[in-house]
Write an enzyme that holds these catalytic residues in place. Structure first.
Site, PDB file in Angstrom:
ATOM      1  N   GLU A  55       0.821  -1.230   0.000  1.00  0.00           N
ATOM      2  CA  GLU A  55       0.000   0.000   0.000  1.00  0.00           C
ATOM      3  C   GLU A  55       0.850   1.273   0.000  1.00  0.00           C
ATOM      4  O   GLU A  55       0.514   2.253  -0.651  1.00  0.00           O
ATOM      5  CB  GLU A  55      -0.922  -0.018   1.227  1.00  0.00           C
ATOM      6  CG  GLU A  55      -1.954   1.095   1.223  1.00  0.00           C
ATOM      7  CD  GLU A  55      -2.947   0.959   2.362  1.00  0.00           C
ATOM      8  OE1 GLU A  55      -3.562  -0.116   2.503  1.00  0.00           O
ATOM      9  OE2 GLU A  55      -3.099   1.929   3.125  1.00  0.00           O
ATOM     10  N   ASP A  56       1.949   1.243   0.735  1.00  0.00           N
ATOM     11  CA  ASP A  56       2.665   2.498   0.987  1.00  0.00           C
ATOM     12  C   ASP A  56       4.095   2.571   0.458  1.00  0.00           C
ATOM     13  O   ASP A  56       4.795   3.553   0.720  1.00  0.00           O
ATOM     14  CB  ASP A  56       2.693   2.774   2.503  1.00  0.00           C
ATOM     15  CG  ASP A  56       1.310   3.064   3.049  1.00  0.00           C
ATOM     16  OD1 ASP A  56       0.482   3.595   2.281  1.00  0.00           O
ATOM     17  OD2 ASP A  56       1.043   2.768   4.219  1.00  0.00           O
TER      18      ASP A  56
HETATM   19  N1  G4P Z   1      -3.356   7.430  13.921  1.00  0.00           N
HETATM   20  C1  G4P Z   1      -2.230   7.633  13.193  1.00  0.00           C
HETATM   21  N2  G4P Z   1      -2.158   7.143  11.924  1.00  0.00           N
HETATM   22  C2  G4P Z   1      -1.024   7.351  11.219  1.00  0.00           C
HETATM   23  C3  G4P Z   1       0.068   8.047  11.775  1.00  0.00           C
HETATM   24  N3  G4P Z   1       1.056   8.073  10.853  1.00  0.00           N
HETATM   25  C4  G4P Z   1       0.616   7.403   9.798  1.00  0.00           C
HETATM   26  N4  G4P Z   1      -0.645   6.967   9.990  1.00  0.00           N
HETATM   27  C5  G4P Z   1      -1.440   6.217   9.008  1.00  0.00           C
HETATM   28  O1  G4P Z   1      -2.414   7.101   8.504  1.00  0.00           O
HETATM   29  C6  G4P Z   1      -3.461   6.298   7.941  1.00  0.00           C
HETATM   30  C7  G4P Z   1      -4.764   6.995   8.213  1.00  0.00           C
HETATM   31  O2  G4P Z   1      -4.709   8.248   7.592  1.00  0.00           O
HETATM   32  P1  G4P Z   1      -5.784   8.654   6.519  1.00  0.00           P
HETATM   33  O3  G4P Z   1      -5.538  10.076   6.139  1.00  0.00           O
HETATM   34  O4  G4P Z   1      -7.166   8.301   7.021  1.00  0.00           O
HETATM   35  O5  G4P Z   1      -5.532   7.683   5.292  1.00  0.00           O
HETATM   36  P2  G4P Z   1      -4.398   7.563   4.199  1.00  0.00           P
HETATM   37  O6  G4P Z   1      -3.082   7.969   4.820  1.00  0.00           O
HETATM   38  O7  G4P Z   1      -4.450   6.105   3.857  1.00  0.00           O
HETATM   39  O8  G4P Z   1      -4.810   8.428   3.059  1.00  0.00           O
HETATM   40  C8  G4P Z   1      -3.377   4.920   8.572  1.00  0.00           C
HETATM   41  O9  G4P Z   1      -3.119   4.069   7.487  1.00  0.00           O
HETATM   42  P3  G4P Z   1      -3.359   2.509   7.502  1.00  0.00           P
HETATM   43  O10 G4P Z   1      -2.441   1.868   8.495  1.00  0.00           O
HETATM   44  O11 G4P Z   1      -3.290   2.043   6.103  1.00  0.00           O
HETATM   45  O12 G4P Z   1      -4.749   2.235   8.108  1.00  0.00           O
HETATM   46  P4  G4P Z   1      -6.243   2.642   7.733  1.00  0.00           P
HETATM   47  O13 G4P Z   1      -6.508   3.939   8.394  1.00  0.00           O
HETATM   48  O14 G4P Z   1      -6.372   2.705   6.238  1.00  0.00           O
HETATM   49  O15 G4P Z   1      -7.005   1.535   8.312  1.00  0.00           O
HETATM   50  C9  G4P Z   1      -2.211   5.060   9.556  1.00  0.00           C
HETATM   51  O16 G4P Z   1      -1.384   3.921   9.627  1.00  0.00           O
HETATM   52  C10 G4P Z   1      -0.035   8.553  13.106  1.00  0.00           C
HETATM   53  O17 G4P Z   1       0.865   9.185  13.636  1.00  0.00           O
HETATM   54  N5  G4P Z   1      -1.206   8.320  13.760  1.00  0.00           N
END
Ligand code: G4P
Length: 180
Positions: free
Chosen positions: A68-69
């Site tokens: 994904e990233d």
């Molecule tokens: N709470 C939090 N999230 C952070 C942080 N740094 C990075 N993230 C990541 O940001 C994502 C959520 O941010 P969004 O703006 O909703 O989504 P996006 O990055 O995918 O566009 C999560 O992705 P993901 O793991 O793919 O999960 P999901 O939200 O898609 O389930 C999370 O892992 C942080 O400091 N705090």
């Protein structure tokens, strides 16, 4: 014994692979925590809190954000770690080419029909992210976006229930603190 050695070797290989792939990335918290802390932490939630001992689930957790990233492809995961782990990673990978709202909607839709393995990774992923969110607001996030993320997560978790009592109980504690 040789099986154990193999699993250990695979786990270290996964960790190294994820560390290399995420090496330039940081979390969105003010401390700019190295991104690798997240996948390692998700795997640790599964073993330590969820009692999960399925090595494929733990390996998929470590690798869960590589496709994904980063520039990682599912073919690469399949070649390095096999089709079972690649399958779990595929299930927990959002298509970043889609608009934000559609990606978030699809997570709610796909949750109930995910495999048990993918549901475990998703539960731990949500638990880790929500704990992060309670600790610090990611840079650039408004109060509205934070509240919306809690609400959206509770909808995704609805579709993951019946998978791991402990992880779901920990998520429910968080949701109740936010009136969800
Ligand atoms: N709470 C939090 N999230 C952070 C942080 N740094 C990075 N993230 C990541 O940001 C994502 C959520 O941010 P969004 O703006 O909703 O989504 P996006 O990055 O995918 O566009 C999560 O992705 P993901 O793991 O793919 O999960 P999901 O939200 O898609 O389930 C999370 O892992 C942080 O400091 N705090």
């Amino acid at each position: 014994m040789s099986d154990c050695v193999d699993i250990l070797g695979m786990l270290v290989k996964c960790s190294n692979f994820a560390a290399v792939k995420h090496s330039t990335q940081r979390r969105k918290d003010p401390a700019k925590t190295p991104y690798i802390n997240h996948p390692i932490g998700v795997a640790y939630i599964l073993t330590e809190e969820g009692g999960v001992r399925d090595a494929s689930v733990i390996m998929a957790a470590i690798l869960h954000d590589t496709v994904e990233d980063t520039d990682t492809t599912l073919d690469e995961i399949k070649k390095e770690f096999g089709h079972q782990i690649a399958g779990i990673v595929a299930e927990v990978t959002d298509d970043k080419a889609l608009p934000y709202d559609e990606r978030k909607r699809l997570q709610i839709v796909h949750a109930p029909t995910s495999s048990r393995e993918a549901k475990l990774v998703k539960l731990a992923d949500k638990l880790y992210n929500l704990r992060d969110l309670e600790k610090a607001t990611p840079e650039g996030w408004s109060d509205e976006k934070v509240a919306e993320y809690f609400k959206w997560s509770s909808k995704v978790v609805e579709g993951l229930r019946g998978t791991n009592r402990q992880l779901e109980a920990s998520l429910d504690e968080i949701f109740s603190r936010h009136d969800l």
